[in-house]
Design a protein around this motif. Structure first.
Motif, PDB file in Angstrom:
ATOM      1  N   LEU B 174      -0.846  12.084  -9.283  1.00  0.00           N
ATOM      2  CA  LEU B 174      -0.737  11.055  -9.733  1.00  0.00           C
ATOM      3  C   LEU B 174      -1.172   9.857  -7.883  1.00  0.00           C
ATOM      4  CD1 LEU B 174       1.033   9.436 -12.055  1.00  0.00           C
ATOM      5  CD2 LEU B 174       3.281   9.777 -11.174  1.00  0.00           C
ATOM      6  N   LYS B 175      -0.591  10.609  -7.265  1.00  0.00           N
ATOM      7  CA  LYS B 175      -0.613   9.831  -5.996  1.00  0.00           C
ATOM      8  C   LYS B 175      -1.626  10.022  -5.110  1.00  0.00           C
ATOM      9  CE  LYS B 175       4.564   9.585  -6.526  1.00  0.00           C
ATOM     10  NZ  LYS B 175       5.692  10.129  -6.365  1.00  0.00           N
ATOM     11  N   SER B 176      -2.162   9.063  -4.735  1.00  0.00           N
ATOM     12  CA  SER B 176      -2.612   9.496  -2.671  1.00  0.00           C
ATOM     13  C   SER B 176      -2.258  10.039  -1.926  1.00  0.00           C
ATOM     14  CB  SER B 176      -3.892   8.096  -2.481  1.00  0.00           C
ATOM     15  OG  SER B 176      -4.419   7.972  -3.770  1.00  0.00           O
ATOM     16  N   ASP B 177      -2.299  10.477  -1.416  1.00  0.00           N
ATOM     17  CA  ASP B 177      -2.168  11.295   0.327  1.00  0.00           C
ATOM     18  C   ASP B 177      -1.303  10.451   1.115  1.00  0.00           C
ATOM     19  OD1 ASP B 177      -2.630  14.346  -0.784  1.00  0.00           O
ATOM     20  OD2 ASP B 177      -4.243  14.150   0.424  1.00  0.00           O
ATOM     21  N   TYR B 178      -2.252   9.521   1.041  1.00  0.00           N
ATOM     22  CA  TYR B 178      -1.566   8.171   1.569  1.00  0.00           C
ATOM     23  C   TYR B 178      -0.535   7.314   1.521  1.00  0.00           C
ATOM     24  CZ  TYR B 178      -5.280   6.368  -0.452  1.00  0.00           C
ATOM     25  OH  TYR B 178      -6.291   5.515  -1.423  1.00  0.00           O
ATOM     26  N   PHE B 179      -0.431   7.766   0.223  1.00  0.00           N
ATOM     27  CA  PHE B 179       0.661   7.121  -1.033  1.00  0.00           C
ATOM     28  C   PHE B 179       1.853   6.825  -0.139  1.00  0.00           C
ATOM     29  CE2 PHE B 179       3.864   6.388  -4.740  1.00  0.00           C
ATOM     30  CZ  PHE B 179       3.626   5.634  -4.772  1.00  0.00           C
ATOM     31  N   ASP B 181       2.371   5.086   2.977  1.00  0.00           N
ATOM     32  CA  ASP B 181       2.372   4.140   3.798  1.00  0.00           C
ATOM     33  C   ASP B 181       1.629   2.903   3.619  1.00  0.00           C
ATOM     34  OD1 ASP B 181       2.804   6.789   5.250  1.00  0.00           O
ATOM     35  OD2 ASP B 181      -0.094   6.439   5.133  1.00  0.00           O
ATOM     36  N   LEU B 182       1.652   3.015   1.719  1.00  0.00           N
ATOM     37  CA  LEU B 182       1.486   1.865   0.945  1.00  0.00           C
ATOM     38  C   LEU B 182       2.636   0.825   0.675  1.00  0.00           C
ATOM     39  CD1 LEU B 182      -1.134   3.089  -1.451  1.00  0.00           C
ATOM     40  CD2 LEU B 182      -1.377   2.093   0.398  1.00  0.00           C
ATOM     41  N   ASN B 183       2.105  -0.384   0.628  1.00  0.00           N
ATOM     42  CA  ASN B 183       3.528  -1.755   0.011  1.00  0.00           C
ATOM     43  C   ASN B 183       3.468  -1.387  -1.347  1.00  0.00           C
ATOM     44  OD1 ASN B 183       1.476  -3.538  -0.785  1.00  0.00           O
ATOM     45  ND2 ASN B 183       1.794  -4.445   1.386  1.00  0.00           N
ATOM     46  N   TRP B 184       4.254  -1.879  -1.979  1.00  0.00           N
ATOM     47  CA  TRP B 184       4.254  -1.942  -3.663  1.00  0.00           C
ATOM     48  C   TRP B 184       3.503  -1.905  -3.818  1.00  0.00           C
ATOM     49  CZ3 TRP B 184       4.131  -5.710  -6.958  1.00  0.00           C
ATOM     50  CH2 TRP B 184       4.154  -6.719  -6.623  1.00  0.00           C
ATOM     51  N   PHE B 185       2.780  -2.884  -3.801  1.00  0.00           N
ATOM     52  CA  PHE B 185       1.408  -3.604  -4.831  1.00  0.00           C
ATOM     53  C   PHE B 185      -0.211  -2.070  -4.848  1.00  0.00           C
ATOM     54  CE2 PHE B 185      -2.451  -6.438  -5.540  1.00  0.00           C
ATOM     55  CZ  PHE B 185      -1.905  -6.267  -6.769  1.00  0.00           C
ATOM     56  N   LYS B 187       1.178   0.369  -4.011  1.00  0.00           N
ATOM     57  CA  LYS B 187       1.289   1.673  -4.699  1.00  0.00           C
ATOM     58  C   LYS B 187       1.586   1.749  -6.756  1.00  0.00           C
ATOM     59  CE  LYS B 187       5.236   3.630  -1.468  1.00  0.00           C
ATOM     60  NZ  LYS B 187       6.223   3.179  -1.382  1.00  0.00           N
ATOM     61  N   PHE B 188       1.778   0.576  -6.620  1.00  0.00           N
ATOM     62  CA  PHE B 188       1.093   0.786  -8.138  1.00  0.00           C
ATOM     63  C   PHE B 188      -0.214   0.305  -8.494  1.00  0.00           C
ATOM     64  CE2 PHE B 188       0.283  -2.802 -11.350  1.00  0.00           C
ATOM     65  CZ  PHE B 188       0.178  -2.477 -12.197  1.00  0.00           C
ATOM     66  N   LEU B 189      -0.858  -0.470  -7.533  1.00  0.00           N
ATOM     67  CA  LEU B 189      -2.618   0.096  -7.953  1.00  0.00           C
ATOM     68  C   LEU B 189      -3.365   1.190  -8.526  1.00  0.00           C
ATOM     69  CD1 LEU B 189      -4.460  -3.599  -5.792  1.00  0.00           C
ATOM     70  CD2 LEU B 189      -4.245  -2.465  -8.193  1.00  0.00           C
ATOM     71  N   ASP B 190      -1.663   1.749  -7.025  1.00  0.00           N
ATOM     72  CA  ASP B 190      -2.922   3.216  -6.379  1.00  0.00           C
ATOM     73  C   ASP B 190      -2.154   4.219  -8.542  1.00  0.00           C
ATOM     74  OD1 ASP B 190      -3.967   5.460  -4.877  1.00  0.00           O
ATOM     75  OD2 ASP B 190      -2.087   6.289  -5.239  1.00  0.00           O
ATOM     76  N   ILE B 191      -1.632   4.385  -8.158  1.00  0.00           N
ATOM     77  CA  ILE B 191      -1.103   4.443  -9.020  1.00  0.00           C
ATOM     78  C   ILE B 191      -1.862   4.378 -10.900  1.00  0.00           C
ATOM     79  CG2 ILE B 191       1.078   4.898 -11.388  1.00  0.00           C
ATOM     80  CD1 ILE B 191       2.893   5.047  -9.292  1.00  0.00           C
ATOM     81  N   VAL B 192      -1.958   3.388 -11.168  1.00  0.00           N
ATOM     82  CA  VAL B 192      -3.037   2.157 -12.432  1.00  0.00           C
ATOM     83  C   VAL B 192      -4.423   3.500 -11.796  1.00  0.00           C
ATOM     84  CG1 VAL B 192      -4.244   0.855 -13.204  1.00  0.00           C
ATOM     85  CG2 VAL B 192      -1.585   1.076 -12.733  1.00  0.00           C
ATOM     86  N   TRP B 193      -5.033   3.730 -10.756  1.00  0.00           N
ATOM     87  CA  TRP B 193      -5.795   4.163  -9.941  1.00  0.00           C
ATOM     88  C   TRP B 193      -5.734   5.329 -10.767  1.00  0.00           C
ATOM     89  CZ3 TRP B 193      -7.713   6.736  -5.509  1.00  0.00           C
ATOM     90  CH2 TRP B 193      -9.029   7.341  -5.428  1.00  0.00           C
ATOM     91  N   HIS B 194      -4.492   5.685 -10.498  1.00  0.00           N
ATOM     92  CA  HIS B 194      -4.712   7.459 -10.858  1.00  0.00           C
ATOM     93  C   HIS B 194      -5.226   7.669 -12.507  1.00  0.00           C
ATOM     94  CE1 HIS B 194      -4.447   8.829  -6.365  1.00  0.00           C
ATOM     95  NE2 HIS B 194      -5.118   9.687  -7.486  1.00  0.00           N
ATOM     96  N   LEU B 195      -4.218   6.346 -12.703  1.00  0.00           N
ATOM     97  CA  LEU B 195      -3.567   7.151 -14.365  1.00  0.00           C
ATOM     98  C   LEU B 195      -4.976   6.132 -14.988  1.00  0.00           C
ATOM     99  CD1 LEU B 195       0.667   5.724 -15.095  1.00  0.00           C
ATOM    100  CD2 LEU B 195      -0.787   8.534 -15.597  1.00  0.00           C
ATOM    101  N   PHE B 196      -5.927   6.201 -15.088  1.00  0.00           N
ATOM    102  CA  PHE B 196      -6.467   5.316 -16.023  1.00  0.00           C
ATOM    103  C   PHE B 196      -7.475   6.160 -16.842  1.00  0.00           C
ATOM    104  CE2 PHE B 196     -10.729   2.877 -16.833  1.00  0.00           C
ATOM    105  CZ  PHE B 196     -10.718   2.610 -17.381  1.00  0.00           C
TER     106      PHE B 196
END
Lengths: 326, 333
Positions: B174-179, B181-185, B187-196
């Motif tokens: 669901l999340k990248s390893d560096y999750f 360290d990210l800012n909220w936006f 983070k949102f993109l990261d989750i969208v990327w994983h959930l796509f």
């Protein structure tokens, strides 16, 4: 009346094809030859067509003979089945072979213990069709009894049954099936029974509604006036008039059951090896995803074609049996 | 109001039934303590002394009669105290708290997208009648509906997530390893990327069902008298369709939400275990496998509750927006 359209024809031919495959699975994929013409090997091989399939007694002896080897060395001349392999036969020299044509080729490749995928597909078809049929027949029996009791008698019977149906619907179905299967040890038989015991709610709901609608119609009241008992009213008068939605529902149910079975086998809690199942091949494929495309492609295609065929047939039957919906 | 109360009261026996079935299903297997004492072959491991086993069983309350255990479980559920996992000894409620949002988001986004695409499709085929396009669309949607999710998921993973082909989407999780360290936006993109990919897989199958329903309900609406009136008034066809017909035909579609919910919760078992998403489905799968009974009961009761509330909300909205519904009569479903 509308004529079968193209998609219904295709659907029926796919279903017919897989039914034929599952009935004749033994004659389509077997390590034994169908007919032995000449035998120069010095081994004692019973003659005559289909001998391997019929003679279960000599099976142990036959298993020790590698007919393919004899044939390719020219010691015997024989006609083999379409796929000259057994679905259970492991060969550690031929692990994960890509599909190859030619005599004694693996037409759909081999899996991680060297079993021929084509043979497993053919015998998997038999298991899938069997699960589909038996589970749906079981669910139909339960659904018809439960649904007609609830609809016909009403009152507290209906209340009790409706609550129970609601429980079954609200219960996450896959979780229920998984829990039961893990408890019972998954096997072909248990998968059939469990799927049948959880699939009946659709038929029961439809029948209940049909009975509520029809039980006070004039033809039922007339039969009642002539002295028909509850049994006669249910099975001779109301049920035959409510058949068409059940037929449609049943067809969709078969698709659903086949899909669920392969999903369970994919998760590793459906049909267990050595029994062949399409979903199980997909389960194996997960580990070799990056190169073994044949492990993904063929089982998925087969599952898809059976499911789509039953769904299209169901859709056609719905149009055909229900003129309002056309 | 009376109707709402009645609906809520009717939920209680259903919930009790579900939890009871689950309880007895877990109890029919040897309890986790006993299972741990057994070798994989099922041979009893004698190294653990009987006294130790008895102590453990007493500690977890397995030595009490079944009926007592059953009522203890209810007491715990009512106090929202699900005790700890029998396998990793973490509080069950923490596990649920981690898993629930994942499944919930997955399902909410899925339902949203399904509705977003199915409604226009359904309306389009209702207006255009029995055209060749409509028949083709129906066929196509049936084909989509019949594609096994696990197969599509495997193919998508093979071709879009590394390996020898495109490396666009992450393989699992669901999340990248560096999750962190990210800012909220990000983070949102990261989750969208994983959930796509998971969302793609869980969405495509529901179009056939819903768009067909939209089509039928729209056709029904187009036949009614107020549409004739609206046309007779001289309103434009656009206004007739998109304002008058749309408003009324969308009402039954709300109830469909209830029908979709249990299926989605069930389906997330397969999708979550393929994509290794730490959601309720994965939790259910793992706990059933390891016979982690406290987790099983918690997962089942939470998903049953959510499903029940989903059905309740859609029933109530239905009754609220369409006053013609006879509130006092139990519906025939």
């Amino acid at each position: 009346m509308i004529k079968p359209d193209l998609s219904a024809k295709i659907a029926m031919s796919i279903i017919g094809f897989f039914l034929a495959v599952s009935i004749f699975a033994t004659f389509l994929a077997s390590p034994y030859p169908l007919v032995v013409f000449k035998n120069n090997s010095g081994l004692e091989i019973p003659a005559g067509p289909f001998f391997a399939a019929w003679s279960a007694k000599t099976k142990n002896q036959l298993d020790k003979i590698n007919f393919r080897d004899l044939a390719s060395k020219g010691k015997i001349s024989a006609m083999f089945t379409l796929v000259p392999y057994s679905p259970y036969e492991q060969n550690l020299d031929e692990i994960l072979f890509a599909p190859s044509l030619g005599r004694f080729g693996h037409y759909m490749g081999t899996d991680d213990v060297g079993r021929d995928i084509a043979a497993r597909m053919i015998h998997g078809a038999r298991n899938s069709m069997l699960v589909g049929m038996i589970a749906v027949v079981l669910s139909l029996v339960i659904g018809v009894i439960v649904g007609s009791l609830a609809g016909f008698y009403g009152g507290w019977v209906d209340l009790l049954i409706s609550r129970f149906i609601e429980i079954m619907i609200t219960f996450p179905r896959l979780i229920l099936i998984m829990a039961v299967l893990v408890m019972l040890k998954p096997s072909l038989f248990n998968v059939m029974i469990v799927l049948g015991l959880t699939q009946w709610t659709g038929v029961a709901r439809i029948l209940r509604a049909e009975f509520l609608k029809r039980k006070n119609m004039e033809f039922v009241l007339a039969s009642k006036a002539m002295g028909a008992g509850s049994f006669r009213q249910i099975f001779y008068h109301i049920l035959p008039n409510s058949l068409s939605p059940i037929i449609v529902m049943t067809t969709f149910d078969v698709a659903d059951v086949v899909l669920t079975e392969s999903g369970l086998s994919f998760l590793g809690i459906g049909i267990q090896p050595p029994d062949a199942s399409w979903g199980q091949v997909l389960n194996i494929s997960q580990a070799y995803m990056d190169f073994a495309w044949w492990l993904i492609f063929f089982p998925g295609l087969f599952i898809f074609s059976v499911v789509v065929a039953y769904n299209l047939l169901g859709d056609y039957l719905r149009k055909y049996l229900n003129p309002k919906d056309r | 109001m009376k109707y709402a109360l009645k609906r809520i009261l009717w939920m209680i026996p259903t919930f009790i039934g579900i939890v009871t079935i689950t309880f007895f299903l877990t109890k029919l297997r040897p309890d986790p303590v006993m299972q741990k004492m057994l070798n994989p072959d099922g041979i009893k491991d004698t190294s653990a002394s009987q006294q130790y086993v008895d102590q453990l069983r007493h500690y977890y309350g397995y030595d009490k009669p079944l009926i007592t255990q059953y009522f203890i479980m209810w007491k715990n559920i009512l106090r929202m105290d699900f005790s700890t996992s029998r396998i990793d000894h973490r509080p069950v409620i923490d596990k649920i708290k981690e898993a629930l949002p994942v499944t919930l988001w997955l399902n909410v986004i899925t339902i949203f997208i399904v509705y977003l695409i199915s409604i226009p499709l359904g309306i389009y085929s209702a207006i255009n009648g029995d055209s060749r396009f409509d028949r083709g669309l129906t066929l196509f949607l049936y084909v989509l509906y019949s594609l096994p999710t696990f197969w599509v998921a495997l193919i998508l993973l093979k071709y879009f997530s590394g390996g020898d082909y495109l490396d666009i989407f992450p393989l699992t999780g669901l999340k990248s390893d560096y999750f962190d360290d990210l800012n909220w936006f990000q983070k949102f993109l990261d989750i969208v990327w994983h959930l796509f990919l998971p969302i793609v897989v869980s969405v495509y199958g529901s179009f056939a069902f819903l768009s067909r329903f939209v089509k039928n309900s729209f056709l029904e609406a187009l036949k009614s008298d107020y549409i004739k009136t609206a046309r007779a008034k001289g309103l434009t066809e656009r206004r007739v369709i998109y304002v008058h017909a749309m408003k009324n035909s969308l009402i039954p579609i709300i109830t469909m939400m209830a029908g979709l919910l249990p299926g989605l919760f069930g389906g997330s078992v397969i999708i979550e275990s393929i994509f290794s998403l730490p959601g309720m489905g994965k939790l259910a799968y793992d706990s059933i496998y390891s016979n982690d009974e406290t987790v099983i009961i918690a997962v089942v009761s939470f998903s049953a509750l959510l499903t029940l509330f989903g059905i309740l909300i859609s029933d109530l909205t239905y009754a609220f927006v369409d006053p013609r519904i006879n509130l006092d009569q139990e519906k025939t479903s």
